[in-house]
Scaffold this active site. Structure first.
Site, PDB file in Angstrom:
ATOM      1  N   GLU A 256       8.849   1.120  11.443  1.00  0.00           N
ATOM      2  CA  GLU A 256       9.968   2.043  11.229  1.00  0.00           C
ATOM      3  C   GLU A 256       9.371   3.445  11.269  1.00  0.00           C
ATOM      4  O   GLU A 256       8.658   3.844  10.340  1.00  0.00           O
ATOM      5  CB  GLU A 256      10.624   1.782   9.858  1.00  0.00           C
ATOM      6  CG  GLU A 256      11.206   0.386   9.704  1.00  0.00           C
ATOM      7  CD  GLU A 256      12.470   0.171  10.518  1.00  0.00           C
ATOM      8  OE1 GLU A 256      13.009   1.153  11.059  1.00  0.00           O
ATOM      9  OE2 GLU A 256      12.908  -0.982  10.613  1.00  0.00           O
TER      10      GLU A 256
ATOM     11  N   LYS B 154       0.861  -1.178   0.000  1.00  0.00           N
ATOM     12  CA  LYS B 154       0.000   0.000   0.000  1.00  0.00           C
ATOM     13  C   LYS B 154       0.906   1.239   0.000  1.00  0.00           C
ATOM     14  O   LYS B 154       1.484   1.618   1.019  1.00  0.00           O
ATOM     15  CB  LYS B 154      -0.903   0.013   1.252  1.00  0.00           C
ATOM     16  CG  LYS B 154      -1.885   1.160   1.239  1.00  0.00           C
ATOM     17  CD  LYS B 154      -1.800   1.881   2.568  1.00  0.00           C
ATOM     18  CE  LYS B 154      -2.322   3.268   2.585  1.00  0.00           C
ATOM     19  NZ  LYS B 154      -1.816   4.224   1.626  1.00  0.00           N
TER      20      LYS B 154
ATOM     21  N   GLU C 154       9.868  16.052  15.810  1.00  0.00           N
ATOM     22  CA  GLU C 154      10.549  15.712  14.562  1.00  0.00           C
ATOM     23  C   GLU C 154      10.311  16.851  13.573  1.00  0.00           C
ATOM     24  O   GLU C 154       9.168  17.296  13.400  1.00  0.00           O
ATOM     25  CB  GLU C 154       9.991  14.413  13.979  1.00  0.00           C
ATOM     26  CG  GLU C 154      10.605  14.086  12.626  1.00  0.00           C
ATOM     27  CD  GLU C 154      10.118  12.770  12.016  1.00  0.00           C
ATOM     28  OE1 GLU C 154       8.905  12.464  12.095  1.00  0.00           O
ATOM     29  OE2 GLU C 154      10.963  12.052  11.456  1.00  0.00           O
TER      30      GLU C 154
ATOM     31  N   CYS D 278      13.695  10.040   7.521  1.00  0.00           N
ATOM     32  CA  CYS D 278      13.587   9.601   8.911  1.00  0.00           C
ATOM     33  C   CYS D 278      14.944   9.745   9.567  1.00  0.00           C
ATOM     34  O   CYS D 278      15.068  10.248  10.669  1.00  0.00           O
ATOM     35  CB  CYS D 278      13.095   8.171   8.978  1.00  0.00           C
ATOM     36  SG  CYS D 278      14.067   7.032   7.994  1.00  0.00           S
TER      37      CYS D 278
HETATM   38  P1  NAD Z   1       2.223   8.496   7.705  1.00  0.00           P
HETATM   39  O1  NAD Z   1       2.316   7.774   8.996  1.00  0.00           O
HETATM   40  O2  NAD Z   1       1.268   9.620   7.604  1.00  0.00           O
HETATM   41  O3  NAD Z   1       1.824   7.478   6.527  1.00  0.00           O
HETATM   42  C1  NAD Z   1       2.573   6.319   6.263  1.00  0.00           C
HETATM   43  C2  NAD Z   1       1.668   5.304   5.562  1.00  0.00           C
HETATM   44  O4  NAD Z   1       0.655   4.890   6.465  1.00  0.00           O
HETATM   45  C3  NAD Z   1       0.943   5.853   4.328  1.00  0.00           C
HETATM   46  O5  NAD Z   1       0.891   4.871   3.321  1.00  0.00           O
HETATM   47  C4  NAD Z   1      -0.436   6.141   4.864  1.00  0.00           C
HETATM   48  O6  NAD Z   1      -1.449   6.138   3.876  1.00  0.00           O
HETATM   49  C5  NAD Z   1      -0.606   4.980   5.831  1.00  0.00           C
HETATM   50  N1  NAD Z   1      -1.656   5.168   6.838  1.00  0.00           N
HETATM   51  C6  NAD Z   1      -2.157   6.335   7.323  1.00  0.00           C
HETATM   52  N2  NAD Z   1      -3.156   6.080   8.199  1.00  0.00           N
HETATM   53  C7  NAD Z   1      -3.273   4.737   8.291  1.00  0.00           C
HETATM   54  C8  NAD Z   1      -4.121   3.862   9.025  1.00  0.00           C
HETATM   55  N3  NAD Z   1      -5.059   4.324   9.849  1.00  0.00           N
HETATM   56  N4  NAD Z   1      -3.957   2.540   8.873  1.00  0.00           N
HETATM   57  C9  NAD Z   1      -3.000   2.047   8.053  1.00  0.00           C
HETATM   58  N5  NAD Z   1      -2.194   2.818   7.300  1.00  0.00           N
HETATM   59  C10 NAD Z   1      -2.313   4.151   7.425  1.00  0.00           C
HETATM   60  O7  NAD Z   1       3.722   8.929   7.347  1.00  0.00           O
HETATM   61  P2  NAD Z   1       4.222   9.862   6.157  1.00  0.00           P
HETATM   62  O8  NAD Z   1       3.806  11.259   6.454  1.00  0.00           O
HETATM   63  O9  NAD Z   1       3.850   9.240   4.854  1.00  0.00           O
HETATM   64  O10 NAD Z   1       5.829   9.726   6.305  1.00  0.00           O
HETATM   65  C11 NAD Z   1       6.609  10.538   7.104  1.00  0.00           C
HETATM   66  C12 NAD Z   1       6.952   9.849   8.403  1.00  0.00           C
HETATM   67  O11 NAD Z   1       7.544   8.587   8.151  1.00  0.00           O
HETATM   68  C13 NAD Z   1       7.984  10.611   9.223  1.00  0.00           C
HETATM   69  O12 NAD Z   1       7.629  10.593  10.570  1.00  0.00           O
HETATM   70  C14 NAD Z   1       9.262   9.816   8.999  1.00  0.00           C
HETATM   71  O13 NAD Z   1      10.245   9.970  10.013  1.00  0.00           O
HETATM   72  C15 NAD Z   1       8.738   8.431   8.921  1.00  0.00           C
HETATM   73  N6  NAD Z   1       9.683   7.562   8.223  1.00  0.00           N
HETATM   74  C16 NAD Z   1      10.356   6.604   8.954  1.00  0.00           C
HETATM   75  C17 NAD Z   1      11.295   5.794   8.330  1.00  0.00           C
HETATM   76  C18 NAD Z   1      12.055   4.746   9.088  1.00  0.00           C
HETATM   77  O14 NAD Z   1      12.571   3.840   8.451  1.00  0.00           O
HETATM   78  N7  NAD Z   1      12.146   4.817  10.412  1.00  0.00           N
HETATM   79  C19 NAD Z   1      11.541   5.947   6.974  1.00  0.00           C
HETATM   80  C20 NAD Z   1      10.841   6.932   6.262  1.00  0.00           C
HETATM   81  C21 NAD Z   1       9.902   7.725   6.913  1.00  0.00           C
END
Ligand code: NAD
Length: 487
Positions: A255, A171, A390, A289
């Site tokens: 992650e 997804k 963050e 991240c």
């Molecule tokens: P997000 O949490 O908003 O979304 C991530 C994914 O989760 C998307 O595909 C989104 O559609 C999905 N999602 C949202 N609500 C959901 C739900 N209720 N159930 C299931 N899935 C759902 O994150 P973002 O804004 O896309 O990304 C940025 C964040 O990701 C930052 O906090 C960043 O630090 C983190 N990040 C972490 C890593 C790591 O490896 N630690 C890597 C990249 C990004």
């Protein structure tokens, strides 16, 4: 219009609704994708279950060969994939190509590891008995991906999942599905075996359901037939993932966010440290991240360091990622830019100074996109939002310190624990930091973003479990203990 990929076919959503994907640099529509529903997810699960029966029976060696073959197919389309990634995500073409390079490296790594999974033969206290531990695939897995590195973070899930014999549903984030779809269309054509024995990856081994987290994501979390959730995204959504998927006792890795500290001691190679502070914070427009989100400088070298870094940042060309001149693209979302703006304004209101940037990038076509200048902030109080939250964009707060103990204490004061670095030529200082840093990844005189060879993940609010490395395969396998008695 792009389509869902279910059971090896390109299909529309049963709900028929679509979402536009827009270019963050221009606001133009790049393409539309289906707004998937829970019924689409159910169909994808059915396809993945059917494929699992076949894929889990393919030899480990052939699974590895399939992944290698997939890499070749991705390479054939890499130019097109990179352009699509830049258009939908905003990153520069250079960054998009680097992302594809990382994706390929990761898939090749798991292609090699597929046939290296080992079990154990265990002596038991009972006479005539021996024990074994064998490792078996879990079944249908799901990879939920954020928008900052849509391809690499898809690969960190798909690679080990398929290598271990599982099938998977991907997804993508709602705003970055296009490069992923094109890439997986290529992977689906991958073959293994030779001559008359040649086979294609079973249809349904990889499925992509585009759409919102609140419907597509939720169904993946709730549906008991999905046995494994690999989530990358924000800590806020990660908490929810753990709660909902935890109810079905799913295998989960998270992650999540980070606020990485970089500590620079007075004896460090300052030139190298300045260069990497720039890369570590401003690559991908600061949307990483593992980004350097707090810079700690020893007092004696702080002003020189800030001056040199400021010079580098002033030269950075901000612009549309498709242009060869651009060194930094726009933020991915307007909302994201507002967040960074608010964090910078909050710091300024508390006495911080913007040595560079501190505002939106203007001029030419920049007003059409979500551009923001690379920003360096000094005199930032410890309780400013940018110090404690963050910051997911191109703004770097700088803090001065007297000695290492003070720096480590401040570095560890975050709720996050993803990556921490120290820059020094003093072995004792380096060893102390290695031991004391509260982080899943620690670097000395470097910032290494996601070596496939090493386990990667966070402690504290940065996550649970590991991706990358042989360790990641364990999260896609169930150990089975076997006792055999000779009677
Ligand atoms: P997000 O949490 O908003 O979304 C991530 C994914 O989760 C998307 O595909 C989104 O559609 C999905 N999602 C949202 N609500 C959901 C739900 N209720 N159930 C299931 N899935 C759902 O994150 P973002 O804004 O896309 O990304 C940025 C964040 O990701 C930052 O906090 C960043 O630090 C983190 N990040 C972490 C890593 C790591 O490896 N630690 C890597 C990249 C990004």
């Amino acid at each position: 219009m792009a389509k869902l990929l279910i059971g090896g076919e390109q299909v529309d959503s049963v709900g028929k609704e679509t979402t536009e994907v827009r270019n963050p640099a221009t606001g133009e529509v790049v393409d539309s994708v289906p707004k998937g529903t829970s019924r689409d997810v159910e169909q994808a699960i059915g396809a993945a279950e059917t494929a699992f029966k076949e894929w889990a029976d393919v030899t480990a060696e052939d699974r590895g060969k399939m992944l290698m073959n997939a890499c070749g197919l991705i390479k054939e389309k890499s130019k097109e994939i990179a352009q699509l990634l830049t258009q939908e995500q905003g990153k520069t073409l250079f960054e998009a190509n680097l992302e594809i390079h990382h994706l390929l490296h990761g898939l090749e790594f798991y292609a090699g590891l597929a046939s290296k999974v080992r079990g154990a033969h265990v002596p038991l206290p009972q006479k005539n008995a021996y024990g074994m531990v064998i490792h078996q695939p879990i079944g249908v897995c799901a990879g939920i991906i954020p928008w900052n590195f849509p391809l690499t973070l898809m690969g960190t899930k798909l690679g080990p999942a398929l290598a271990a014999g599982n099938t998977i549903i991907i997804k993508p984030a709602s705003t970055t599905p296009l490069a992923t779809l094109l890439c997986i269309e290529q992977i689906q054509k991958a073959t293994y075996g030779e001559g008359k024995q040649q086979r294609t990856l079973p249809k349904g081994s990889i499925n992509v359901v585009t759409g919102p987290g609140s419907t597509v994501g939720e169904e993946l979390l709730k549906n008991p037939r999905v046995r494994r959730i690999a989530f990358t995204g924000s800590t806020e959504v990660g908490r929810h993932v753990m709660e909902v998927a935890g109810r079905e006792i799913k295998r989960i890795t998270l992650e999540l966010g980070g606020s990485d500290p970089m500590i620079v001691m007075e004896d460090a190679n300052l030139e190298a440290a300045v260069r990497m502070a720039d890369v570590g914070r401003f690559f991908n427009c600061g949307q990483m991240c593992l980004g350097v989100k707090r810079l700690f400088l020893q007092e004696s070298i702080a002003d020189k360091f800030i001056g040199n870094l400021a010079e580098l940042l002033k030269k950075k060309t901000v612009g549309n990622g498709m242009s060869k001149e651009s060194r930094m693209g726009p933020l991915h979302l307007d909302y994201q830019r507002k967040e960074v703006e608010e964090q910078v304004e909050d710091a300024k209101a508390r006495g911080a100074k913007a040595v560079v940037g501190g505002e939106r990038a203007k001029g030419g076509d920049l007003g059409r996109g979500f551009f923001y200048l690379p920003t360096l902030l000094t005199d930032v109080p410890d309780d400013a939002r940018i110090s404690t939250e963050e910051c997911f964009g191109p703004a770097l707060p700088v803090f001065k310190f007297k000695d290492l103990d003070e720096a480590i204490e401040k570095a560890n004061s975050s709720i996050y624990g993803l990556g921490s670095s120290i820059w020094t030529r003093n072995m004792l200082a380096a060893n102390k930091a290695i031991e004391k840093f509260q982080a899943g990844n620690v670097w000395v005189n470097s910032l290494h973003y996601g070596y496939d060879e090493l386990p990667f993940g966070g402690v504290k609010a940065s996550g649970v479990g590991r991706e990358h490395g042989p360790e990641a395969l364990d999260y896609y396998l169930e150990p089975k203990a076997v006792v055999i008695v000779n009677v």
